[in-house]
Write an enzyme that holds these catalytic residues in place. Structure first.
Site, mmCIF file in Angstrom:
data_model
loop_
_atom_site.group_PDB
_atom_site.id
_atom_site.type_symbol
_atom_site.label_atom_id
_atom_site.label_comp_id
_atom_site.label_asym_id
_atom_site.label_seq_id
_atom_site.Cartn_x
_atom_site.Cartn_y
_atom_site.Cartn_z
ATOM 1 N N CYS A 34 -0.591 -1.324 34.801
ATOM 2 C CA CYS A 34 0.174 -2.399 35.435
ATOM 3 C C CYS A 34 -0.837 -3.504 35.686
ATOM 4 C CB CYS A 34 0.795 -1.922 36.748
ATOM 5 S SG CYS A 34 1.502 -3.256 37.759
ATOM 6 N N ASP A 55 4.393 -12.735 32.742
ATOM 7 C CA ASP A 55 4.448 -11.530 33.574
ATOM 8 C C ASP A 55 5.650 -11.666 34.496
ATOM 9 O OD1 ASP A 55 3.742 -9.115 34.900
ATOM 10 O OD2 ASP A 55 2.638 -10.217 36.420
ATOM 11 N N SER A 56 6.079 -10.542 35.075
ATOM 12 C CA SER A 56 7.166 -10.618 36.050
ATOM 13 C C SER A 56 6.738 -11.358 37.314
ATOM 14 C CB SER A 56 7.641 -9.217 36.415
ATOM 15 O OG SER A 56 6.588 -8.477 36.971
ATOM 16 N N HIS A 59 -1.117 -5.640 37.851
ATOM 17 C CA HIS A 59 -1.540 -5.803 39.252
ATOM 18 C C HIS A 59 -2.742 -4.913 39.597
ATOM 19 C CE1 HIS A 59 2.278 -7.763 40.362
ATOM 20 N NE2 HIS A 59 1.808 -7.949 41.562
ATOM 21 N N CYS A 72 2.453 -7.959 31.061
ATOM 22 C CA CYS A 72 3.199 -7.131 32.015
ATOM 23 C C CYS A 72 3.428 -5.807 31.303
ATOM 24 C CB CYS A 72 4.526 -7.816 32.326
ATOM 25 S SG CYS A 72 5.725 -6.797 33.228
ATOM 26 N N GLU A 78 0.594 -6.928 46.768
ATOM 27 C CA GLU A 78 1.124 -8.253 47.084
ATOM 28 C C GLU A 78 1.014 -8.577 48.570
ATOM 29 O OE1 GLU A 78 4.817 -9.024 45.040
ATOM 30 O OE2 GLU A 78 3.666 -9.218 43.187
#
Lengths: 271, 271
Positions: free
Chosen positions: A186, A12-13, A188, A75, A154
């Site tokens: 996504c 993932d990024s 996240h 991702c 984040e």
């Protein structure tokens, strides 16, 4: 030819792909997993195809050279923009998160109107639109680029009035529509699922790729004789820039024991 | 030895450094300016020193090889964490934005309590604290990491209730203190100055580095005989990833004519 004990590499990024690792651990507890988060270049979601393809190829080159038996692009941005290129270049099986998410969305929708939340790059690529329509041509798809969600997540602002206000804005159109299925496009976003569900309102099914992705990965390994049958597998976590406290936030929410973390440098592609 | 007609190279992780370019154009209209925004790896503000130093060195190597007579690090994060390293490695004059901002803050404060807003990396480095205390040991400095501001600015949410709510939260402590000076310790933040001023409340002087930085750069060039005396200079803008619409937002706010934009690839440092 890699052996069954070789690791599945998950990329993932940043740290969002740990949501996919969490699903893989539950579904395939015997597998060894290496996780690589490209935190030195995170985020990918605002960047262009040429850059996302280059970064993804550099990362997967490293993972394959290190002996991965399979690569999971955990991702959505890299899956949407680089999966085709990666599958051309590398001989190992490579699975992304778009197709598993599409399958889950098709199973969930009754009105035939699906909303996809994602990064600018993912939504701009129309990868979900194309995959959904290829499977079911009459489906209606609305893409919503949500560039503020990754920074909010984040920051650990998972339950926060600012996050709620941003979500209400992104999802205002959804609430006024006949859409019944919302793809968390996504890796996240599952960390924000309760707030997203509140903002989406009643009657909306949230779909993420993680569980379906783990099932698809298990099928691949079974078919290719690479399923590991041993005792419980290990998890080794690597980043390209040393992680900050958000790794702890994500690990806590996901119940992942990440152990010691390795910092790796990505060799650039030959010029 | 570069000539006076050689360009000043201005470098930032993204587009924020254009606020410094704008000040340089006003103060030094005869100078040729090359701008390089490292948008393929933006943002720097959440990354660690080792990564920020490496990226900065790679960029400045390219700018110096391309013939810059001077380099302006128009990024607070890179100035805070990489300026020492850059000055060790390269023979051309290199100016950052911390020292000019510190000078402006010292001129502005009467209570001796200065608040600095910046990225996590800038605030964590304590670069402003150390520079302020070196100049005036009795000064009090409060650093506030503001990681959501760059994403909000890049979304163009310059006048927005979400941005106002985030700013009120970041600046709640400032309003309850005797601080009278607020350093905009990120080159993006001047684009948000009206909203920051509202959230900071009355009696607070906002300070940014741009005008002071341009003055310092002019002094350097004068002292070294490198000041360009010709007709009005040109501006050439480069990015490492193709720019999105935010370049237009920033250019419009700053009244900059950016012309055609070049996309450059950064050669990695030798291993």
């Amino acid at each position: 030819m890699p052996s069954a004990t070789a690791p599945i590499a998950v990329f993932d990024s940043g740290v969002g792909g740990l949501t996919v690792v969490s699903a893989l651990r539950r579904a395939l507890p015997s597998e060894n997993i290496v996780y690589l988060g490209d935190t030195a270049r995170v985020p990918y979601g605002g960047k262009t195809r040429v850059t996302i393809e280059r970064y993804s190829e550099e990362i997967v080159r490293m993972l394959v050279d290190d002996g991965a038996k399979m690569v999971v692009v955990a991702c959505n941005t890299a899956s949407a923009l680089a999966l085709g290129r990666l599958r051309q270049v590398f001989p190992v099986p490579i699975e992304g998160v778009i197709a598993p998410g599409v399958e889950a969305a098709l199973a969930a929708t009754r009105t035939g109107h699906v909303v996809v939340m994602g990064t600018k790059a993912t939504i701009g690529s129309r990868a979900y639109d194309e995959a959904l329509r290829a499977a079911r041509p009459d489906i209606r798809v609305t893409g919503i680029a949500c560039p503020l969600l990754v920074p909010l997540i984040e920051e650990g602002m998972l339950e926060d009035e600012v996050t709620d206000a941003v979500l209400r804005r992104y999802l205002a159109g959804l609430r006024a529509s006949d859409a019944d299925t919302l793809v968390l496009g996504c890796t996240h976003y599952p960390l924000l699922a309760p707030a997203i569900a509140r903002a989406a309102g009643p009657g909306i099914t949230l779909v993420d790729s993680a569980a379906n992705c783990a099932r698809v990965v298990g099928g691949h390994l079974e078919d290719s004789g690479l399923r590991n049958g041993g005792p419980s597998g290990g998890l080794h976590v690597c980043f390209t820039d040393p992680p900050d406290r958000f790794l702890g936030v994500a690990g806590g929410v996901l119940g992942l024991e990440t152990g010691s973390v390795e910092v790796k440098k990505v060799p650039p592609l030959g010029q």
